[in-house]
Motif scaffolding. Sequence first.
Motif, PDB file in Angstrom:
ATOM      1  N   SER A  22     -12.115  11.729 -14.070  1.00 35.95           N
ATOM      2  CA  SER A  22     -11.892  13.176 -14.082  1.00 35.95           C
ATOM      3  C   SER A  22     -13.219  13.877 -14.302  1.00 35.95           C
ATOM      4  O   SER A  22     -14.252  13.249 -14.500  1.00 35.95           O
ATOM      5  CB  SER A  22     -10.898  13.560 -15.193  1.00 35.95           C
ATOM      6  OG  SER A  22     -11.352  13.116 -16.460  1.00 35.95           O
ATOM      7  N   GLU A  23     -13.177  15.191 -14.284  1.00 34.31           N
ATOM      8  CA  GLU A  23     -14.387  15.985 -14.454  1.00 34.31           C
ATOM      9  C   GLU A  23     -14.480  16.513 -15.882  1.00 34.31           C
ATOM     10  O   GLU A  23     -13.472  16.798 -16.513  1.00 34.31           O
ATOM     11  CB  GLU A  23     -14.373  17.160 -13.468  1.00 34.31           C
ATOM     12  CG  GLU A  23     -14.350  16.710 -11.999  1.00 34.31           C
ATOM     13  CD  GLU A  23     -14.187  17.877 -11.045  1.00 34.31           C
ATOM     14  OE1 GLU A  23     -13.957  19.002 -11.520  1.00 34.31           O
ATOM     15  OE2 GLU A  23     -14.270  17.657  -9.833  1.00 34.31           O
ATOM     16  N   PRO A  30      -6.990  14.556  -7.859  1.00 32.85           N
ATOM     17  CA  PRO A  30      -6.654  15.720  -7.025  1.00 32.85           C
ATOM     18  C   PRO A  30      -6.711  15.389  -5.535  1.00 32.85           C
ATOM     19  O   PRO A  30      -5.872  15.857  -4.757  1.00 32.85           O
ATOM     20  CB  PRO A  30      -7.714  16.752  -7.403  1.00 32.85           C
ATOM     21  CG  PRO A  30      -8.159  16.363  -8.768  1.00 32.85           C
ATOM     22  CD  PRO A  30      -8.082  14.860  -8.797  1.00 32.85           C
ATOM     23  N   ASP A  65       3.301  18.138  -7.041  1.00 27.10           N
ATOM     24  CA  ASP A  65       2.132  17.595  -6.348  1.00 27.10           C
ATOM     25  C   ASP A  65       2.188  17.959  -4.862  1.00 27.10           C
ATOM     26  O   ASP A  65       3.043  17.460  -4.119  1.00 27.10           O
ATOM     27  CB  ASP A  65       2.103  16.072  -6.522  1.00 27.10           C
ATOM     28  CG  ASP A  65       0.864  15.424  -5.922  1.00 27.10           C
ATOM     29  OD1 ASP A  65       0.030  16.157  -5.349  1.00 27.10           O
ATOM     30  OD2 ASP A  65       0.732  14.192  -6.038  1.00 27.10           O
ATOM     31  N   GLU A  80      -1.310  24.056 -20.623  1.00 30.24           N
ATOM     32  CA  GLU A  80      -2.155  25.254 -20.514  1.00 30.24           C
ATOM     33  C   GLU A  80      -2.274  25.983 -21.854  1.00 30.24           C
ATOM     34  O   GLU A  80      -3.191  26.790 -22.064  1.00 30.24           O
ATOM     35  CB  GLU A  80      -1.616  26.209 -19.442  1.00 30.24           C
ATOM     36  CG  GLU A  80      -0.274  26.837 -19.746  1.00 30.24           C
ATOM     37  CD  GLU A  80       0.908  25.971 -19.348  1.00 30.24           C
ATOM     38  OE1 GLU A  80       2.056  26.454 -19.449  1.00 30.24           O
ATOM     39  OE2 GLU A  80       0.694  24.802 -18.939  1.00 30.24           O
ATOM     40  N   ASN A  86      -6.457  19.615 -20.152  1.00 30.75           N
ATOM     41  CA  ASN A  86      -6.546  20.599 -19.069  1.00 30.75           C
ATOM     42  C   ASN A  86      -6.780  19.941 -17.717  1.00 30.75           C
ATOM     43  O   ASN A  86      -6.470  20.522 -16.673  1.00 30.75           O
ATOM     44  CB  ASN A  86      -7.667  21.610 -19.352  1.00 30.75           C
ATOM     45  CG  ASN A  86      -7.331  22.544 -20.497  1.00 30.75           C
ATOM     46  OD1 ASN A  86      -6.162  22.789 -20.778  1.00 30.75           O
ATOM     47  ND2 ASN A  86      -8.349  23.061 -21.175  1.00 30.75           N
ATOM     48  N   ASN A  87      -7.324  18.719 -17.717  1.00 29.80           N
ATOM     49  CA  ASN A  87      -7.526  17.999 -16.462  1.00 29.80           C
ATOM     50  C   ASN A  87      -6.200  17.706 -15.753  1.00 29.80           C
ATOM     51  O   ASN A  87      -6.163  17.613 -14.525  1.00 29.80           O
ATOM     52  CB  ASN A  87      -8.277  16.694 -16.714  1.00 29.80           C
ATOM     53  CG  ASN A  87      -9.771  16.897 -16.854  1.00 29.80           C
ATOM     54  OD1 ASN A  87     -10.426  17.394 -15.949  1.00 29.80           O
ATOM     55  ND2 ASN A  87     -10.301  16.544 -18.013  1.00 29.80           N
ATOM     56  N   TYR A  88      -5.135  17.541 -16.537  1.00 27.46           N
ATOM     57  CA  TYR A  88      -3.817  17.330 -15.927  1.00 27.46           C
ATOM     58  C   TYR A  88      -3.435  18.538 -15.075  1.00 27.46           C
ATOM     59  O   TYR A  88      -2.780  18.400 -14.040  1.00 27.46           O
ATOM     60  CB  TYR A  88      -2.755  17.110 -17.003  1.00 27.46           C
ATOM     61  CG  TYR A  88      -2.729  15.721 -17.602  1.00 27.46           C
ATOM     62  CD1 TYR A  88      -1.723  14.819 -17.279  1.00 27.46           C
ATOM     63  CD2 TYR A  88      -3.699  15.296 -18.509  1.00 27.46           C
ATOM     64  CE1 TYR A  88      -1.680  13.547 -17.839  1.00 27.46           C
ATOM     65  CE2 TYR A  88      -3.675  14.034 -19.077  1.00 27.46           C
ATOM     66  CZ  TYR A  88      -2.660  13.161 -18.739  1.00 27.46           C
ATOM     67  OH  TYR A  88      -2.628  11.901 -19.286  1.00 27.46           O
ATOM     68  N   LEU A  89      -3.848  19.732 -15.513  1.00 25.38           N
ATOM     69  CA  LEU A  89      -3.530  20.962 -14.778  1.00 25.38           C
ATOM     70  C   LEU A  89      -4.308  21.052 -13.475  1.00 25.38           C
ATOM     71  O   LEU A  89      -3.920  21.789 -12.562  1.00 25.38           O
ATOM     72  CB  LEU A  89      -3.845  22.188 -15.645  1.00 25.38           C
ATOM     73  CG  LEU A  89      -3.148  22.250 -17.004  1.00 25.38           C
ATOM     74  CD1 LEU A  89      -3.703  23.411 -17.827  1.00 25.38           C
ATOM     75  CD2 LEU A  89      -1.645  22.383 -16.846  1.00 25.38           C
ATOM     76  N   GLU A  90      -5.404  20.280 -13.382  1.00 28.53           N
ATOM     77  CA  GLU A  90      -6.254  20.299 -12.186  1.00 28.53           C
ATOM     78  C   GLU A  90      -5.922  19.166 -11.221  1.00 28.53           C
ATOM     79  O   GLU A  90      -6.625  18.970 -10.233  1.00 28.53           O
ATOM     80  CB  GLU A  90      -7.729  20.203 -12.602  1.00 28.53           C
ATOM     81  CG  GLU A  90      -8.182  21.331 -13.517  1.00 28.53           C
ATOM     82  CD  GLU A  90      -8.012  22.701 -12.876  1.00 28.53           C
ATOM     83  OE1 GLU A  90      -8.243  22.818 -11.657  1.00 28.53           O
ATOM     84  OE2 GLU A  90      -7.633  23.652 -13.601  1.00 28.53           O
ATOM     85  N   GLY A  91      -4.863  18.407 -11.502  1.00 25.85           N
ATOM     86  CA  GLY A  91      -4.437  17.365 -10.569  1.00 25.85           C
ATOM     87  C   GLY A  91      -4.864  15.960 -10.929  1.00 25.85           C
ATOM     88  O   GLY A  91      -4.588  15.013 -10.185  1.00 25.85           O
ATOM     89  N   LYS A 141      -1.665  13.049 -13.791  1.00 26.33           N
ATOM     90  CA  LYS A 141      -0.299  13.478 -13.445  1.00 26.33           C
ATOM     91  C   LYS A 141       0.787  12.732 -14.227  1.00 26.33           C
ATOM     92  O   LYS A 141       1.706  13.337 -14.762  1.00 26.33           O
ATOM     93  CB  LYS A 141      -0.015  13.334 -11.941  1.00 26.33           C
ATOM     94  CG  LYS A 141      -0.918  14.166 -11.049  1.00 26.33           C
ATOM     95  CD  LYS A 141      -0.495  14.044  -9.597  1.00 26.33           C
ATOM     96  CE  LYS A 141      -1.466  14.776  -8.685  1.00 26.33           C
ATOM     97  NZ  LYS A 141      -2.740  14.052  -8.519  1.00 26.33           N
TER      98      LYS A 141
END
Length: 353
Positions: free
Chosen positions: A76-77, A188, A279, A305, A313-318, A321
């Motif tokens: 992730s980022e 993502p 998704d 959120e 928060n990475n889960y919110l960006e895809g 999951k």
Amino acid sequence: MVDGLKTYGNEEINKKFEGKTPVFICTIATTDTSKIHGISGAGASEELNMYTPAADVEIMKYGAPHCMEEIPETVSEGEAAPTPSMLTKACLDLTGCDLEVVDAGCEIRPDLDCYTLSNSHGGDISTGKAVENPKEIYEKALEIGKKLSERYDYLVIGESIAAGTTTALGILKALGYDAEYKVSGSMPYNPHELKLKTVNEGLEKAGIKPGDVEVFDAIAAVGDPMMPAVAGMTIGSSKPVVLASGTQMSGVCAVIKAIKPDFDFTNVCIATTKFVARDETADIFDITKQISEDITINAVDPKFETANHGGLNNYLEGFVKEGAGAGGAMFMALMEGKTIDEVLDSIVKTCSK
């Protein structure tokens, strides 16, 4: 209506779980498919993907992995996305639910007592040789399902297997379902072309014509060890079952129907996260409707959120999951009467330790 939960299908099925006593079962396996570069984001590297399932269940039991030094991270980022096993751990702690681990075939074994169904892990499905002994795994799992359903009101069966959506595509396509570009992923960017290329190579080398193959031959060629294990426990259970995962469990449902065409899916639901249900790179609903109109999907919105935790928060960006039965564990907590705010609070505390 339960806050944080959306049910797609028959809402009446949830009454079978409300206020009842479950057992949480995490079924783990590894495959050489997960070593294909770019096919999975379940670990920080392809090499570490083989440690993730064992580490996941060690986290659930001990709060930290024993088989590796660091907690496994999903690619992730920025701040790393917490492994979904930490979400599951938080819900197990919140509910006090019993944990059982089923090792269907892992290269790296977990440091805990568990049911061991196979001494070999899964191969690379692109070779057309994926699972050595699927029927033996199924038959052993059948007995586990019978045994545990005598002790609990329902079973929650999760999974941890890197590249599990690729093997799900493999079994779905082998059994004749239209699943191309419909399985989910842990990043993502969903590498559909790579997944499809891998599956098609395996089908060709195994000489399988989609829709014209016996189910255990299909698993042996392009499936994974988790599939016959979860299918066996589900068919063997005399009590309702929650399949805790995303599109991997649509593959399991296809296996169940192939083994037992008259199987009653009104006694089973898939419990996942809103991140799988929404998704845009996948379509779990279309896949499951092809298998049975009776498959209900429960999707939990953990309200990340509102969490003061960068990694979540990475889960919110895809990213991530779902995984390690996290969606089903959260669903289980809601069925016990916990609020989604209590679930989120427990998750944030667990991930912040």
